[in-house]
Design a protein around this motif. Structure first.
Motif, PDB file in Angstrom:
ATOM      1  N   ALA A   1      19.550  64.675  21.755  1.00 44.31           N
ATOM      2  CA  ALA A   1      20.414  63.922  22.666  1.00 44.31           C
ATOM      3  C   ALA A   1      20.409  62.441  22.297  1.00 44.31           C
ATOM      4  O   ALA A   1      21.451  61.769  22.370  1.00 44.31           O
ATOM      5  CB  ALA A   1      19.957  64.117  24.107  1.00 44.31           C
ATOM      6  N   GLN A   2      19.261  61.916  21.892  1.00 44.80           N
ATOM      7  CA  GLN A   2      19.188  60.515  21.486  1.00 44.80           C
ATOM      8  C   GLN A   2      19.981  60.261  20.205  1.00 44.80           C
ATOM      9  O   GLN A   2      20.645  59.228  20.078  1.00 44.80           O
ATOM     10  CB  GLN A   2      17.733  60.069  21.321  1.00 44.80           C
ATOM     11  N   VAL A   3      19.931  61.192  19.265  1.00 45.37           N
ATOM     12  CA  VAL A   3      20.678  61.010  18.014  1.00 45.37           C
ATOM     13  C   VAL A   3      22.175  60.978  18.296  1.00 45.37           C
ATOM     14  O   VAL A   3      22.886  60.079  17.823  1.00 45.37           O
ATOM     15  CB  VAL A   3      20.335  62.113  16.985  1.00 45.37           C
ATOM     16  N   HIS A   4      22.676  61.934  19.068  1.00 50.85           N
ATOM     17  CA  HIS A   4      24.105  61.959  19.389  1.00 50.85           C
ATOM     18  C   HIS A   4      24.511  60.672  20.124  1.00 50.85           C
ATOM     19  O   HIS A   4      25.563  60.106  19.858  1.00 50.85           O
ATOM     20  CB  HIS A   4      24.458  63.188  20.222  1.00 50.85           C
ATOM     21  N   SER A   5      23.662  60.213  21.025  1.00 51.55           N
ATOM     22  CA  SER A   5      23.964  59.005  21.797  1.00 51.55           C
ATOM     23  C   SER A   5      23.994  57.754  20.913  1.00 51.55           C
ATOM     24  O   SER A   5      24.879  56.908  21.055  1.00 51.55           O
ATOM     25  CB  SER A   5      22.949  58.835  22.929  1.00 51.55           C
TER      26      SER A   5
ATOM     27  N   VAL B   1      29.095  51.615   5.337  1.00 56.10           N
ATOM     28  CA  VAL B   1      28.675  51.622   3.934  1.00 56.10           C
ATOM     29  C   VAL B   1      27.161  51.657   3.784  1.00 56.10           C
ATOM     30  O   VAL B   1      26.649  52.004   2.721  1.00 56.10           O
ATOM     31  CB  VAL B   1      29.250  50.414   3.149  1.00 56.10           C
ATOM     32  N   ASP B   2      26.431  51.320   4.849  1.00 51.52           N
ATOM     33  CA  ASP B   2      24.969  51.312   4.764  1.00 51.52           C
ATOM     34  C   ASP B   2      24.384  51.560   6.149  1.00 51.52           C
ATOM     35  O   ASP B   2      24.836  50.952   7.130  1.00 51.52           O
ATOM     36  CB  ASP B   2      24.465  49.980   4.217  1.00 51.52           C
ATOM     37  N   VAL B   3      23.410  52.459   6.233  1.00 46.33           N
ATOM     38  CA  VAL B   3      22.746  52.784   7.494  1.00 46.33           C
ATOM     39  C   VAL B   3      21.238  52.761   7.264  1.00 46.33           C
ATOM     40  O   VAL B   3      20.733  53.432   6.366  1.00 46.33           O
ATOM     41  CB  VAL B   3      23.167  54.183   8.012  1.00 46.33           C
ATOM     42  N   THR B   4      20.547  51.975   8.077  1.00 46.78           N
ATOM     43  CA  THR B   4      19.084  51.988   8.069  1.00 46.78           C
ATOM     44  C   THR B   4      18.653  52.656   9.368  1.00 46.78           C
ATOM     45  O   THR B   4      19.101  52.274  10.450  1.00 46.78           O
ATOM     46  CB  THR B   4      18.504  50.567   7.983  1.00 46.78           C
ATOM     47  N   VAL B   5      17.795  53.660   9.235  1.00 48.52           N
ATOM     48  CA  VAL B   5      17.353  54.465  10.371  1.00 48.52           C
ATOM     49  C   VAL B   5      15.884  54.167  10.640  1.00 48.52           C
ATOM     50  O   VAL B   5      15.056  54.216   9.722  1.00 48.52           O
ATOM     51  CB  VAL B   5      17.520  55.975  10.067  1.00 48.52           C
ATOM     52  N   PHE B   6      15.579  53.871  11.896  1.00 45.86           N
ATOM     53  CA  PHE B   6      14.198  53.647  12.318  1.00 45.86           C
ATOM     54  C   PHE B   6      13.804  54.792  13.249  1.00 45.86           C
ATOM     55  O   PHE B   6      14.422  54.982  14.303  1.00 45.86           O
ATOM     56  CB  PHE B   6      14.068  52.308  13.052  1.00 45.86           C
ATOM     57  N   LEU B   7      12.796  55.560  12.849  1.00 43.01           N
ATOM     58  CA  LEU B   7      12.282  56.663  13.663  1.00 43.01           C
ATOM     59  C   LEU B   7      10.854  56.348  14.093  1.00 43.01           C
ATOM     60  O   LEU B   7      10.075  55.847  13.283  1.00 43.01           O
ATOM     61  CB  LEU B   7      12.278  57.978  12.876  1.00 43.01           C
TER      62      LEU B   7
ATOM     63  N   LYS C   1       7.494  62.650  11.110  1.00 47.30           N
ATOM     64  CA  LYS C   1       7.064  64.036  10.923  1.00 47.30           C
ATOM     65  C   LYS C   1       7.786  64.974  11.893  1.00 47.30           C
ATOM     66  O   LYS C   1       8.257  66.033  11.512  1.00 47.30           O
ATOM     67  CB  LYS C   1       5.550  64.155  11.122  1.00 47.30           C
ATOM     68  N   ARG C   2       7.910  64.586  13.138  1.00 44.87           N
ATOM     69  CA  ARG C   2       8.535  65.426  14.164  1.00 44.87           C
ATOM     70  C   ARG C   2      10.060  65.407  14.063  1.00 44.87           C
ATOM     71  O   ARG C   2      10.706  66.436  14.263  1.00 44.87           O
ATOM     72  CB  ARG C   2       8.102  64.945  15.555  1.00 44.87           C
ATOM     73  N   ASP C   3      10.654  64.244  13.761  1.00 46.05           N
ATOM     74  CA  ASP C   3      12.086  64.073  13.971  1.00 46.05           C
ATOM     75  C   ASP C   3      12.961  64.013  12.724  1.00 46.05           C
ATOM     76  O   ASP C   3      14.179  64.141  12.826  1.00 46.05           O
ATOM     77  CB  ASP C   3      12.333  62.801  14.797  1.00 46.05           C
ATOM     78  N   PHE C   4      12.394  63.821  11.538  1.00 40.69           N
ATOM     79  CA  PHE C   4      13.207  63.601  10.342  1.00 40.69           C
ATOM     80  C   PHE C   4      14.146  64.762  10.039  1.00 40.69           C
ATOM     81  O   PHE C   4      15.332  64.563   9.774  1.00 40.69           O
ATOM     82  CB  PHE C   4      12.329  63.295   9.129  1.00 40.69           C
ATOM     83  N   HIS C   5      13.649  65.991  10.072  1.00 43.97           N
ATOM     84  CA  HIS C   5      14.494  67.135   9.710  1.00 43.97           C
ATOM     85  C   HIS C   5      15.606  67.359  10.733  1.00 43.97           C
ATOM     86  O   HIS C   5      16.744  67.674  10.364  1.00 43.97           O
ATOM     87  CB  HIS C   5      13.650  68.389   9.515  1.00 43.97           C
ATOM     88  N   THR C   6      15.308  67.146  11.995  1.00 41.91           N
ATOM     89  CA  THR C   6      16.339  67.244  13.034  1.00 41.91           C
ATOM     90  C   THR C   6      17.393  66.170  12.821  1.00 41.91           C
ATOM     91  O   THR C   6      18.595  66.439  12.876  1.00 41.91           O
ATOM     92  CB  THR C   6      15.705  67.105  14.438  1.00 41.91           C
TER      93      THR C   6
ATOM     94  N   ALA D   1      13.402  56.782  20.607  1.00 44.89           N
ATOM     95  CA  ALA D   1      12.798  57.374  19.413  1.00 44.89           C
ATOM     96  C   ALA D   1      13.557  57.050  18.139  1.00 44.89           C
ATOM     97  O   ALA D   1      13.108  57.392  17.050  1.00 44.89           O
ATOM     98  CB  ALA D   1      12.709  58.890  19.587  1.00 44.89           C
ATOM     99  N   ILE D   2      14.714  56.376  18.271  1.00 39.38           N
ATOM    100  CA  ILE D   2      15.558  56.101  17.109  1.00 39.38           C
ATOM    101  C   ILE D   2      16.356  54.823  17.327  1.00 39.38           C
ATOM    102  O   ILE D   2      16.741  54.495  18.456  1.00 39.38           O
ATOM    103  CB  ILE D   2      16.520  57.284  16.838  1.00 39.38           C
ATOM    104  N   GLU D   3      16.578  54.109  16.231  1.00 36.22           N
ATOM    105  CA  GLU D   3      17.462  52.946  16.239  1.00 36.22           C
ATOM    106  C   GLU D   3      18.137  52.879  14.880  1.00 36.22           C
ATOM    107  O   GLU D   3      17.526  53.244  13.866  1.00 36.22           O
ATOM    108  CB  GLU D   3      16.671  51.670  16.506  1.00 36.22           C
ATOM    109  N   LEU D   4      19.398  52.434  14.852  1.00 32.32           N
ATOM    110  CA  LEU D   4      20.143  52.303  13.598  1.00 32.32           C
ATOM    111  C   LEU D   4      20.539  50.855  13.367  1.00 32.32           C
ATOM    112  O   LEU D   4      20.876  50.139  14.304  1.00 32.32           O
ATOM    113  CB  LEU D   4      21.427  53.151  13.628  1.00 32.32           C
TER     114      LEU D   4
END
Length: 143
Positions: free
Chosen positions: A65-69, A89-95, A99-104, A133-136
């Motif tokens: 739900a957080q990723v979609h949001s 053109v460029d996305v930096t992802v902060f998780l 270990k828990r969330d990368f594959h999802t 749990a995430i920021e872009l």
């Protein structure tokens, strides 16, 4: 060369004194974007998929739900700035938990970026300034 600050009510309010985005020439730099509900302030607990108890501990947690949001918030900022999702053109992802969330995250990301494939960097951070749990951090072009 244009140089303007952009803020929109269609995304969560910034946590500090900074705009949602800044346009320089035909480049658009987005400040860190999280999954909080559009219009919510930094002290609001309006995070999709997250319910905290009175001590601030997780009662419910839904990373998807957080990723979609967060993707919806990025889209809103892009559109308010005169750009669009396909112009990233460029996305930096902060998780906060690689270990828990990368594959999802990778699975959901692939669905959103089938046609446009910006450069991407994903890093794990110890914490983010609100209970998310995430920021872009994104860069796009404006045509």
């Amino acid at each position: 060369m244009s140089n303007e600050h952009i803020t929109t009510g269609q995304a969560p309010k910034p946590v500090g004194l900074y705009p949602h985005a800044r346009r320089v020439g035909n480049l658009l730099f987005l400040s860190g974007v999280g999954p909080r509900v559009a219009g919510s302030g930094p002290n609001d607990s309006a995070v999709p998929g997250l319910v905290l108890d009175h001590n601030g501990n997780f009662k419910e947690f839904d990373f998807e739900a957080q990723v979609h949001s967060v993707f919806q918030n990025v889209k809103a900022i892009l559109e308010a700035s005169g750009s669009k999702w396909e112009n990233l053109v460029d996305v930096t992802v902060f998780l906060v938990n690689m270990k828990r969330d990368f594959h999802t995250f990778n699975r959901i990301y692939a669905a959103y970026f089938k046609d446009n494939q910006p450069c991407r960097t994903t890093v794990e951070v110890n914490a983010l300034p609100t209970p998310i749990a995430i920021e872009l951090k994104c860069i796009a072009v404006i045509e």
